[in-house]
Scaffold this active site. Structure first.
Site, PDB file in Angstrom:
ATOM      1  N   HIS A  37       1.044  -1.126   0.003  1.00  0.00           N
ATOM      2  CA  HIS A  37       0.214   0.107  -0.088  1.00  0.00           C
ATOM      3  C   HIS A  37       0.907   1.152  -0.014  1.00  0.00           C
ATOM      4  O   HIS A  37       0.754   2.219  -0.779  1.00  0.00           O
ATOM      5  CB  HIS A  37      -0.851   0.051   1.309  1.00  0.00           C
ATOM      6  CG  HIS A  37      -1.917  -0.849   1.345  1.00  0.00           C
ATOM      7  ND1 HIS A  37      -1.983  -1.703   2.425  1.00  0.00           N
ATOM      8  CD2 HIS A  37      -2.910  -1.477   0.752  1.00  0.00           C
ATOM      9  CE1 HIS A  37      -3.196  -2.518   2.431  1.00  0.00           C
ATOM     10  NE2 HIS A  37      -3.628  -2.532   1.300  1.00  0.00           N
ATOM     11  N   LYS A  40     -16.780  -6.660   7.634  1.00  0.00           N
ATOM     12  CA  LYS A  40     -15.479  -7.506   7.557  1.00  0.00           C
ATOM     13  C   LYS A  40     -14.778  -7.795   8.839  1.00  0.00           C
ATOM     14  O   LYS A  40     -13.700  -8.396   8.759  1.00  0.00           O
ATOM     15  CB  LYS A  40     -14.471  -6.309   6.605  1.00  0.00           C
ATOM     16  CG  LYS A  40     -14.918  -6.461   5.212  1.00  0.00           C
ATOM     17  CD  LYS A  40     -14.115  -5.618   4.235  1.00  0.00           C
ATOM     18  CE  LYS A  40     -14.180  -5.643   2.749  1.00  0.00           C
ATOM     19  NZ  LYS A  40     -13.157  -5.247   1.808  1.00  0.00           N
ATOM     20  N   ARG A  60      -1.973  -6.449  -7.972  1.00  0.00           N
ATOM     21  CA  ARG A  60      -0.898  -7.154  -7.606  1.00  0.00           C
ATOM     22  C   ARG A  60      -0.699  -8.343  -8.609  1.00  0.00           C
ATOM     23  O   ARG A  60       0.550  -8.640  -9.070  1.00  0.00           O
ATOM     24  CB  ARG A  60      -1.044  -7.878  -6.325  1.00  0.00           C
ATOM     25  CG  ARG A  60      -0.943  -6.861  -5.164  1.00  0.00           C
ATOM     26  CD  ARG A  60      -1.356  -7.517  -3.806  1.00  0.00           C
ATOM     27  NE  ARG A  60      -2.882  -7.582  -4.227  1.00  0.00           N
ATOM     28  CZ  ARG A  60      -3.379  -8.112  -3.202  1.00  0.00           C
ATOM     29  NH1 ARG A  60      -2.906  -8.414  -1.718  1.00  0.00           N
ATOM     30  NH2 ARG A  60      -4.867  -8.620  -3.035  1.00  0.00           N
ATOM     31  N   SER A 103      -2.934  -7.725   3.554  1.00  0.00           N
ATOM     32  CA  SER A 103      -3.010  -7.289   4.958  1.00  0.00           C
ATOM     33  C   SER A 103      -3.497  -8.742   5.636  1.00  0.00           C
ATOM     34  O   SER A 103      -3.003  -8.895   6.660  1.00  0.00           O
ATOM     35  CB  SER A 103      -4.057  -6.465   5.217  1.00  0.00           C
ATOM     36  OG  SER A 103      -3.862  -4.895   4.563  1.00  0.00           O
TER      37      SER A 103
HETATM   38  O1  PNS Z   1      -8.815  -3.169   0.359  1.00  0.00           O
HETATM   39  P1  PNS Z   1      -9.996  -3.470  -0.019  1.00  0.00           P
HETATM   40  O2  PNS Z   1     -10.940  -4.404   1.053  1.00  0.00           O
HETATM   41  O3  PNS Z   1      -9.869  -4.530  -1.225  1.00  0.00           O
HETATM   42  O4  PNS Z   1     -11.099  -2.116  -0.437  1.00  0.00           O
HETATM   43  C1  PNS Z   1     -12.263  -2.436  -1.026  1.00  0.00           C
HETATM   44  C2  PNS Z   1     -13.134  -1.194  -1.355  1.00  0.00           C
HETATM   45  C3  PNS Z   1     -12.967  -0.324   0.041  1.00  0.00           C
HETATM   46  C4  PNS Z   1     -12.487  -0.338  -2.469  1.00  0.00           C
HETATM   47  C5  PNS Z   1     -14.470  -1.423  -1.675  1.00  0.00           C
HETATM   48  O5  PNS Z   1     -15.154  -2.369  -0.954  1.00  0.00           O
HETATM   49  C6  PNS Z   1     -15.402  -0.148  -1.970  1.00  0.00           C
HETATM   50  O6  PNS Z   1     -15.245   0.703  -2.737  1.00  0.00           O
HETATM   51  N1  PNS Z   1     -16.406  -0.004  -1.059  1.00  0.00           N
HETATM   52  C7  PNS Z   1     -17.559   0.907  -1.110  1.00  0.00           C
HETATM   53  C8  PNS Z   1     -18.804   0.650  -1.145  1.00  0.00           C
HETATM   54  C9  PNS Z   1     -19.088   0.786  -2.828  1.00  0.00           C
HETATM   55  O7  PNS Z   1     -19.038   1.877  -3.376  1.00  0.00           O
HETATM   56  N2  PNS Z   1     -19.584  -0.179  -3.457  1.00  0.00           N
HETATM   57  C10 PNS Z   1     -20.104  -0.169  -4.896  1.00  0.00           C
HETATM   58  C11 PNS Z   1     -18.924  -0.146  -6.231  1.00  0.00           C
HETATM   59  S1  PNS Z   1     -18.037  -1.493  -6.296  1.00  0.00           S
END
Ligand code: PNS
Length: 170
Positions: free
Chosen positions: A22, A46, A95, A133
């Protein structure tokens, strides 16, 4: 001619906790945009190891050297959070090919929700392309060495957090 708007990008994620992968993306992303906002998703479903406040503190500790990087958190739709900050870019790291499918789905959904917001992918540094993570937490909780995978303050926080959890369980 109207003056050019500053470019604002959001780098969203769970960051539970931040890894060197990150951090590498933050460092490289900070050079591409006038402002980069690292935004932590608030989602207790989560079952995160660290609270949003702890994650934000850890992030602040390690990104302080980048003056155009800010830390924030959000709930609800990511595109609404982007709009609230006048951000036009969502930054995500890839990745391996296994990341691509889900990232593509999210990018297309976000584009449908808000066509003005563009998702930009950056390839993870190959040195960090195997780090997540989840794996860091697993290896650390089983006594494995995570040196070089997370910034040193994060390793210290992981030690503290696991100590508290183990103490509670005994
Ligand atoms: O680090 P992560 O867990 O892969 O991040 C995931 C994240 C935060 C980018 C994703 O879960 C997110 O954007 N959540 C917000 C909800 C949202 O907008 N959902 C609709 C579009 S996919």
């Amino acid at each position: 001619m109207s003056p050019k708007q500053p470019s604002v990008a959001i780098y969203p994620g769970s960051f539970d906790p931040i890894t060197n992968g990150h951090l590498d993306l933050i460092q490289r992303g900070s050079r591409l945009f006038d402002k980069l906002i690292v935004s932590i998703l608030q989602n207790d479903a989560k079952e995160p190891l660290f609270s949003v406040e702890d994650r934000a503190e850890m992030l602040r500790e390690v990104v302080g050297v980048y003056p155009n990087v800010e830390i924030d958190s959000f709930h609800g739709l990511l595109v609404d959070h982007a709009k609230a900050h006048s951000a036009t870019v969502l930054l995500r790291g890839i990745r391996a090919i296994s990341d691509y499918e889900f990232e593509l789905q999210m990018a297309l959904m976000n584009r449908r929700l808000s066509p003005a917001v563009e998702t930009i992918f950056m390839m993870a540094n190959e040195a960090y392309s195997f780090i997540s993570s989840r794996l860091v937490k697993e290896v650390f909780s089983l006594g494995g060495d995570i040196g070089g995978l997370v910034p040193p303050p994060v390793e210290a926080r992981l030690r503290q957090r696991l100590y508290h959890i183990q103490k509670r369980e005994t």
